[in-house]
Design an enzyme around this catalytic site. Structure first.
Site, PDB file in Angstrom:
ATOM      1  N   ARG A 195      41.272  42.129  42.920  1.00 43.64           N
ATOM      2  CA  ARG A 195      42.012  42.599  41.749  1.00 43.64           C
ATOM      3  C   ARG A 195      42.016  44.113  41.782  1.00 43.64           C
ATOM      4  NH1 ARG A 195      38.978  41.483  36.953  1.00 43.64           N
ATOM      5  NH2 ARG A 195      38.672  43.721  36.967  1.00 43.64           N
ATOM      6  N   GLU A 212      39.996  51.169  40.692  1.00 44.38           N
ATOM      7  CA  GLU A 212      39.257  50.640  41.839  1.00 44.38           C
ATOM      8  C   GLU A 212      39.884  49.321  42.244  1.00 44.38           C
ATOM      9  OE1 GLU A 212      35.487  48.820  41.411  1.00 44.38           O
ATOM     10  OE2 GLU A 212      35.961  47.896  39.504  1.00 44.38           O
ATOM     11  N   ASN A 237      38.621  45.466  43.236  1.00 41.64           N
ATOM     12  CA  ASN A 237      37.470  44.554  43.236  1.00 41.64           C
ATOM     13  C   ASN A 237      37.692  43.503  44.304  1.00 41.64           C
ATOM     14  OD1 ASN A 237      36.128  45.439  40.548  1.00 41.64           O
ATOM     15  ND2 ASN A 237      38.288  45.169  40.042  1.00 41.64           N
ATOM     16  N   SER A 254      37.226  38.687  38.137  1.00 41.49           N
ATOM     17  CA  SER A 254      37.265  37.613  37.138  1.00 41.49           C
ATOM     18  C   SER A 254      38.419  37.744  36.155  1.00 41.49           C
ATOM     19  CB  SER A 254      35.932  37.557  36.405  1.00 41.49           C
ATOM     20  OG  SER A 254      35.659  38.800  35.820  1.00 41.49           O
ATOM     21  N   LYS A 302      32.905  51.839  46.452  1.00 42.17           N
ATOM     22  CA  LYS A 302      33.488  53.093  45.970  1.00 42.17           C
ATOM     23  C   LYS A 302      33.563  54.123  47.108  1.00 42.17           C
ATOM     24  CE  LYS A 302      33.027  51.744  41.438  1.00 42.17           C
ATOM     25  NZ  LYS A 302      32.964  50.279  41.544  1.00 42.17           N
ATOM     26  N   LYS A 318      30.542  58.248  40.166  1.00 42.94           N
ATOM     27  CA  LYS A 318      30.389  56.800  40.364  1.00 42.94           C
ATOM     28  C   LYS A 318      29.387  56.450  41.447  1.00 42.94           C
ATOM     29  CE  LYS A 318      35.069  55.429  39.108  1.00 42.94           C
ATOM     30  NZ  LYS A 318      36.097  54.427  39.444  1.00 42.94           N
ATOM     31  N   GLU A 345      29.062  47.654  40.843  1.00 40.80           N
ATOM     32  CA  GLU A 345      30.170  46.933  40.229  1.00 40.80           C
ATOM     33  C   GLU A 345      29.734  46.433  38.860  1.00 40.80           C
ATOM     34  OE1 GLU A 345      33.095  46.668  41.721  1.00 40.80           O
ATOM     35  OE2 GLU A 345      32.320  47.742  43.447  1.00 40.80           O
ATOM     36  N   GLY A 346      30.713  45.944  38.108  1.00 39.28           N
ATOM     37  CA  GLY A 346      30.376  45.217  36.890  1.00 39.28           C
ATOM     38  C   GLY A 346      30.377  46.057  35.627  1.00 39.28           C
ATOM     39  N   ARG A 362      43.294  44.550  30.132  1.00 41.16           N
ATOM     40  CA  ARG A 362      42.087  44.676  29.311  1.00 41.16           C
ATOM     41  C   ARG A 362      42.185  45.960  28.503  1.00 41.16           C
ATOM     42  NH1 ARG A 362      37.616  44.819  33.686  1.00 41.16           N
ATOM     43  NH2 ARG A 362      39.290  46.013  34.643  1.00 41.16           N
TER      44      ARG A 362
HETATM   45  P1  ADP Z   1      33.003  48.919  38.026  1.00 40.13           P
HETATM   46  O1  ADP Z   1      32.972  48.498  39.455  1.00 40.13           O
HETATM   47  O2  ADP Z   1      31.655  49.095  37.428  1.00 40.13           O
HETATM   48  O3  ADP Z   1      33.910  48.056  37.213  1.00 40.13           O
HETATM   49  P2  ADP Z   1      35.030  50.961  37.790  1.00 40.13           P
HETATM   50  O4  ADP Z   1      35.349  51.927  38.836  1.00 40.13           O
HETATM   51  O5  ADP Z   1      36.016  49.878  37.572  1.00 40.13           O
HETATM   52  O6  ADP Z   1      33.585  50.392  38.071  1.00 40.13           O
HETATM   53  O7  ADP Z   1      34.786  51.730  36.427  1.00 40.13           O
HETATM   54  C1  ADP Z   1      34.413  51.064  35.241  1.00 40.13           C
HETATM   55  C2  ADP Z   1      35.245  51.559  34.078  1.00 40.13           C
HETATM   56  O8  ADP Z   1      35.121  52.972  33.949  1.00 40.13           O
HETATM   57  C3  ADP Z   1      36.728  51.301  34.267  1.00 40.13           C
HETATM   58  O9  ADP Z   1      37.074  50.042  33.798  1.00 40.13           O
HETATM   59  C4  ADP Z   1      37.343  52.432  33.467  1.00 40.13           C
HETATM   60  O10 ADP Z   1      37.412  52.073  32.109  1.00 40.13           O
HETATM   61  C5  ADP Z   1      36.358  53.562  33.614  1.00 40.13           C
HETATM   62  N1  ADP Z   1      36.774  54.444  34.716  1.00 40.13           N
HETATM   63  C6  ADP Z   1      36.511  54.291  36.016  1.00 40.13           C
HETATM   64  N2  ADP Z   1      37.074  55.259  36.764  1.00 40.13           N
HETATM   65  C7  ADP Z   1      37.724  56.056  35.895  1.00 40.13           C
HETATM   66  C8  ADP Z   1      38.504  57.233  36.041  1.00 40.13           C
HETATM   67  N3  ADP Z   1      38.727  57.794  37.236  1.00 40.13           N
HETATM   68  N4  ADP Z   1      39.017  57.790  34.924  1.00 40.13           N
HETATM   69  C9  ADP Z   1      38.787  57.259  33.701  1.00 40.13           C
HETATM   70  N5  ADP Z   1      38.063  56.153  33.500  1.00 40.13           N
HETATM   71  C10 ADP Z   1      37.528  55.537  34.581  1.00 40.13           C
HETATM   72 MG    MG Z   2      36.000  47.849  37.440  1.00 37.37          MG
END
Ligand code: ADP
Ligand code: MG
Length: 474
Positions: free
Chosen positions: A125, A144, A146, A151, A305, A364, A368-369, A450
């Protein structure tokens, strides 16, 4: 990109009535989750949190996200087969990040032994936010991708009729009829079924590898049901069960309780807390087997990442997808700025820039999660502490995406009804199957929207921060 129900948001009576209808509709349609108190029993269940109203999504960006999904499928699959790229890219990370290192060691061990698996199944996803540029035009930016345990492909299909009902109750039948149908779980199951068929043992089963705590079981049951409807047997097992009762037979065929397993679909195994020593051994057993793993460990690593950050370097996409200039351009157009914190001048410079202006970035780790990223003051403090230590290489930096907030109500059990300023994240499900070198299926299987209140920087639906939503294209 306002939705045409600003009037409703200012009418508390209408909102209250619609919210009551919405919750009952959600229960009827199966927008369900087990409770925090009883996460492993279905005696008492609740509705999964969702927005009262669909959120506006620019049609142009929605279409762009669908149009690039097959490219991302090809890219992830190419990375998973590129041993040198994974080795080079993760070299600095695995020195300091134990979890990635352990996954990587299994990857290497499986390659050394030689792959028994010849059919590959990817379910991913790709998540995006709509970055609001200086002139107010929104751009699609990937958060990102996944590649394991992506899910909500099941529950997301069920918010459409709920939101249709809400809009009708509010006198917006015309708008209700414009909500797009969406059923990712059907596409996910098609991929699993294809992999199962190519595996070639009609009596073999599909095994969902599930967590100890199973609050989100109904989302998984949606995919299971699609498989049972195709007369494919599904079993649900945990790592612990695999450790105790899993074995490899001739040709490294995988057996659980005496049944051959054709496909292992992981809804588990993506965070360190999923593993103790026995679970790592179980993971190794699964990876060594001939069964189709969704994903195999190389594909899980392709979703780190660190890999995402390396993809943004000039020339990397071109070398991974040779002869596919258009796909490369479509992919690159979705990238936000991503920066390596590897030791050296490049890392020093970006670390200093982030400390000076933390609001511009997200820090970051390889996790994940949800709930792991660092922002603003916290970003600054952590980076100041680790800027001169190799520990910093377990993180990457990313430009912060800044979407335009919109008002909505987030419906959660036992929570007061109140309006929130919200931002949304769009995910597109990708499904592909490869047999040997030949791609036999490559599709976009549906979407997930979401939405969360702006005061939460981070976190998904399972983490209790974001809620399910339905896009209303504008
Ligand atoms: P995870 O693998 O923990 O889901 P993500 O990279 O999806 O990590 O980041 C989790 C959440 O953080 C995202 O759903 C988003 O809301 C926020 N986020 C992540 N990267 C960014 C970004 N570059 N700018 C703004 N918000 C972000
Ligand atoms: Mg995410």
């Amino acid at each position: 990109m306002a939705a045409p129900w600003e009037d409703v948001l200012r009418d508390p009576l209408a909102v209250r009535e619609a919210a009551a209808v919405a919750v009952d509709a959600a229960l009827l349609e199966g927008v369900l989750m087990r409770t925090e108190a009883e996460p492993n029993a279905s005696d008492v269940v609740n509705f999964a949190p969702f927005t009262l109203l669909p959120s506006a999504v620019p049609r142009r960006l929605f279409q762009q996200a669908y149009a690039v999904q097959q490219d991302f499928n090809l890219l992830v699959d190419a990375i998973s087969q590129n041993r040198q790229f994974l080795e080079r890219t993760l070299a600095s990370t695995i020195k300091v990040d134990d979890f990635t290192a352990r996954l990587f060691r299994i990857h290497m061990q499986v390659l050394e032994e030689g792959l028994a698996q010849s059919v590959f199944l990817g379910i991913n996803r790709s998540d995006y936010m709509f970055d609001c540029g200086p002139e107010g035009t929104a751009a699609l930016k990937q958060v990102e991708i996944n590649t394991i345990a992506a899910s909500f492909g099941g529950l997301t299909s069920r918010t459409v009729p709920v939101h249709q009902r809400v809009l009708k109750v509010l006198g917006k039948s015309q708008e209700a009829s414009q909500l797009l149908p969406n059923n990712p779980s059907e596409g996910l199951a098609l991929g699993i079924a294809k992999a199962w068929q190519l595996y070639g043992s009609p009596s073999a089963v599909v095994m969902f590898l599930v967590e100890e705590v199973q609050r989100n079981i109904f989302d998984q049951r949606c995919v299971e049901n699609e498989l049972w409807n195709r007369n494919i047997r599904v079993i649900r097992r945990r790592f612990r069960d695999v450790f105790e009762k899993g074995s490899l037979g001739e040709g490294r065929r995988l057996y659980m309780d005496g049944q051959e397993v054709a496909v292992v679909y992981y809804r588990e195994g993506y965070v360190p807390k999923n593993y103790d020593q026995q679970n790592w051994e179980a993971r190794l057993l699964l990876e060594r087997s001939r069964a189709v793993k969704c994903p195999d460990i190389a594909t899980q690593l392709a979703g780190t990442k660190k890999v995402q950050q390396e993809l943004s370097r000039p020339g990397t996409l071109e070398s991974l997808l040779p002869g596919r200039a258009e796909a490369v351009a479509r992919i690159r157009a979705t990238f936000a700025g991503l920066y390596s914190l590897d030791m050296g001048a490049e890392g020093d410079k970006i670390a200093a820039a982030a400390i000076a202006d933390p609001g511009r970035f997200v820090l970051k780790p390889q996790r994940e999660g949800g709930g792991n990223n660092l922002y603003d003051e916290e970003l600054k403090q952590v980076l100041e502490k680790i800027r001169d230590s190799p520990e910093r290489t377990s993180y990457i930096l990313m430009d912060k995406i800044k979407p335009q907030p919109a008002l909505n109500y987030l419906l959660r059990a036992h929570s007061p009804l109140q309006v929130s300023e919200c931002i949304s994240e769009l995910g597109i499900f990708g499904v592909y199957v490869r047999q040997g070198k030949e791609m036999v299926l490559n599709t976009a299987a549906g979407h997930l929207l979401r939405t969360k209140a702006i005061e939460h920087a981070d976190g998904g639906v399972a983490a209790g921060v974001a809620v399910l939503d339905t896009p209303y294209l504008v």
